[in-house]
Scaffold this motif. Structure first.
Motif, mmCIF file in Angstrom:
data_model
loop_
_atom_site.group_PDB
_atom_site.id
_atom_site.type_symbol
_atom_site.label_atom_id
_atom_site.label_comp_id
_atom_site.label_asym_id
_atom_site.label_seq_id
_atom_site.Cartn_x
_atom_site.Cartn_y
_atom_site.Cartn_z
ATOM 1 N N ILE A 274 2.359 14.903 75.546
ATOM 2 C CA ILE A 274 1.161 15.205 74.758
ATOM 3 C C ILE A 274 1.491 14.995 73.286
ATOM 4 O O ILE A 274 2.395 15.624 72.751
ATOM 5 N N ASP A 275 0.778 14.087 72.650
ATOM 6 C CA ASP A 275 0.959 13.827 71.223
ATOM 7 C C ASP A 275 0.013 14.744 70.454
ATOM 8 O O ASP A 275 -1.199 14.554 70.452
ATOM 9 N N ALA A 276 0.573 15.768 69.816
ATOM 10 C CA ALA A 276 -0.253 16.751 69.107
ATOM 11 C C ALA A 276 -0.590 16.333 67.680
ATOM 12 O O ALA A 276 -1.264 17.078 66.967
ATOM 13 N N ASP A 277 -0.108 15.165 67.272
ATOM 14 C CA ASP A 277 -0.490 14.637 65.959
ATOM 15 C C ASP A 277 -1.798 13.878 66.145
ATOM 16 O O ASP A 277 -1.804 12.676 66.411
ATOM 17 N N LEU A 278 -2.910 14.583 66.018
ATOM 18 C CA LEU A 278 -4.200 13.999 66.361
ATOM 19 C C LEU A 278 -4.661 12.944 65.365
ATOM 20 O O LEU A 278 -5.508 12.114 65.674
ATOM 21 N N GLN A 279 -4.089 12.944 64.163
ATOM 22 C CA GLN A 279 -4.541 11.995 63.143
ATOM 23 C C GLN A 279 -3.679 10.732 63.112
ATOM 24 O O GLN A 279 -4.193 9.626 63.018
ATOM 25 N N PHE A 280 -2.355 10.919 63.204
ATOM 26 C CA PHE A 280 -1.468 9.766 63.055
ATOM 27 C C PHE A 280 -0.581 9.541 64.280
ATOM 28 O O PHE A 280 0.379 8.778 64.223
ATOM 29 N N GLY A 281 -0.861 10.200 65.377
ATOM 30 C CA GLY A 281 -0.020 10.068 66.561
ATOM 31 C C GLY A 281 0.019 8.641 67.083
ATOM 32 O O GLY A 281 -0.994 7.945 67.119
ATOM 33 N N ASP A 282 1.207 8.184 67.482
ATOM 34 C CA ASP A 282 1.338 6.809 67.973
ATOM 35 C C ASP A 282 2.208 6.725 69.226
ATOM 36 O O ASP A 282 2.906 5.735 69.453
ATOM 37 N N VAL A 283 2.154 7.765 70.050
ATOM 38 C CA VAL A 283 2.903 7.747 71.306
ATOM 39 C C VAL A 283 2.481 6.562 72.161
ATOM 40 O O VAL A 283 3.304 5.936 72.837
ATOM 41 N N ASN A 284 1.188 6.248 72.149
ATOM 42 C CA ASN A 284 0.698 5.134 72.959
ATOM 43 C C ASN A 284 1.352 3.805 72.565
ATOM 44 O O ASN A 284 1.567 2.927 73.408
ATOM 45 N N VAL A 285 1.672 3.658 71.276
ATOM 46 C CA VAL A 285 2.322 2.428 70.805
ATOM 47 C C VAL A 285 3.719 2.304 71.405
ATOM 48 O O VAL A 285 4.133 1.234 71.854
ATOM 49 N N TYR A 286 4.447 3.416 71.442
ATOM 50 C CA TYR A 286 5.795 3.412 72.004
ATOM 51 C C TYR A 286 5.771 3.078 73.498
ATOM 52 O O TYR A 286 6.667 2.414 74.009
ATOM 53 N N ASP B 137 3.415 1.307 74.858
ATOM 54 C CA ASP B 137 2.696 0.041 74.991
ATOM 55 C C ASP B 137 1.492 0.185 75.914
ATOM 56 O O ASP B 137 1.298 -0.602 76.854
ATOM 57 N N ILE B 138 0.684 1.206 75.653
ATOM 58 C CA ILE B 138 -0.541 1.411 76.424
ATOM 59 C C ILE B 138 -1.701 1.615 75.463
ATOM 60 O O ILE B 138 -1.515 1.956 74.300
ATOM 61 N N ASP B 139 -2.908 1.354 75.980
ATOM 62 C CA ASP B 139 -4.111 1.506 75.171
ATOM 63 C C ASP B 139 -5.060 2.452 75.900
ATOM 64 O O ASP B 139 -5.957 2.013 76.629
ATOM 65 N N PRO B 140 -4.883 3.770 75.719
ATOM 66 C CA PRO B 140 -5.693 4.729 76.480
ATOM 67 C C PRO B 140 -7.161 4.690 76.061
ATOM 68 O O PRO B 140 -7.478 4.627 74.878
ATOM 69 N N LYS B 141 -8.032 4.733 77.045
ATOM 70 C CA LYS B 141 -9.465 4.744 76.740
ATOM 71 C C LYS B 141 -9.984 6.167 76.568
ATOM 72 O O LYS B 141 -11.031 6.385 75.970
ATOM 73 N N ASP B 142 -9.270 7.129 77.139
ATOM 74 C CA ASP B 142 -9.653 8.533 77.010
ATOM 75 C C ASP B 142 -8.578 9.281 76.250
ATOM 76 O O ASP B 142 -7.388 9.153 76.547
ATOM 77 N N THR B 143 -9.004 10.079 75.275
ATOM 78 C CA THR B 143 -8.066 10.846 74.459
ATOM 79 C C THR B 143 -8.527 12.297 74.373
ATOM 80 O O THR B 143 -9.534 12.682 74.971
#
Length: 208
Positions: free
Chosen positions: A175-187, A189-195
């Motif tokens: 869970i990436d709790a950095d709601l403004q600048f979180g970039d876990v998805n980049v690491y 390599d996924i593009d989540p449609k639901d956040t």
């Protein structure tokens, strides 16, 4: 509706009176106070508060030790620490002791009330979910990677830890709790449609 039973612990009579005077909501019931001495734990067990407020000035260690004992001995009791100042280096110890909220003087009645309700809700939810978990014979652990500033490697550590645990056969949720600048998805390599944004705007359907 059952009122939230609140107990206050501290050695400064003026501060205790000040905190007590802020408990004005009809949803809260003040059930007593105690000096922070050898008898405080037994008094707390006897009164069984939903929320225990510890008034602390300098002796953080004694306050944290008491909070840890309350967390273990009185399930369902949330601890709030109110102090004149707070050292950031104490965050880890506060978390390990199970303290729900840390507030600083001066504080107003509305803020105190909101935090009492939130702490009580969190502790109540923890117990309810713990019962469900126990009945399902499940065991889980939460690992938090925390830092006070950006760019110090929190995401890198969290991602590598998650991958290492997954390789060991563990089921892992990140869970990436950095709601403004979180970039876990980049690491990953996924593009989540639901956040979390979609979840917060949902109608409690739970399908996310």
């Amino acid at each position: 509706m059952e009122k939230i039973k609140v107990m206050i612990v501290g050695n400064n009579d003026n501060r205790i009176y000040e905190i007590k005077s802020l408990l004005r909501s009809d949803s809260v019931a003040f059930i007593g106070f105690s000096k922070q001495d050898e008898s405080v734990l037994e008094k707390s067990i006897s009164l069984k508060p939903h929320v225990l407020i510890i008034q602390c000035e300098d002796d953080y260690k004694a306050a944290i030790d008491l909070a840890e004992k309350i967390y273990i001995r009185i399930p369902g009791c949330a601890v709030i620490l109110i102090c004149d100042s707070f050292d950031v280096s104490m965050i880890e110890k506060v978390m390990l002791a199970g303290i729900r909220k840390v507030l600083q003087f001066p504080i107003d009645a509305e803020t105190l009330q909101e935090n009492i309700e939130l702490a009580h809700y969190m502790e109540k939810s923890r117990l309810e979910n713990a019962d469900i978990t126990a009945s399902n014979n499940m065991q889980s652990r939460i690992i938090t990677v925390f830092g006070a500033k950006g760019g110090i490697g929190k995401t890198t550590i969290a991602i590598n830890l998650a991958v290492s645990l997954a390789k060991m056969g563990k089921k892992v949720a990140v869970i990436d709790a950095d709601l403004q600048f979180g970039d876990v998805n980049v690491y990953f390599d996924i593009d989540p449609k639901d956040t979390i944004s979609e979840l917060s705007q949902g109608n409690d359907a739970g399908d996310i």
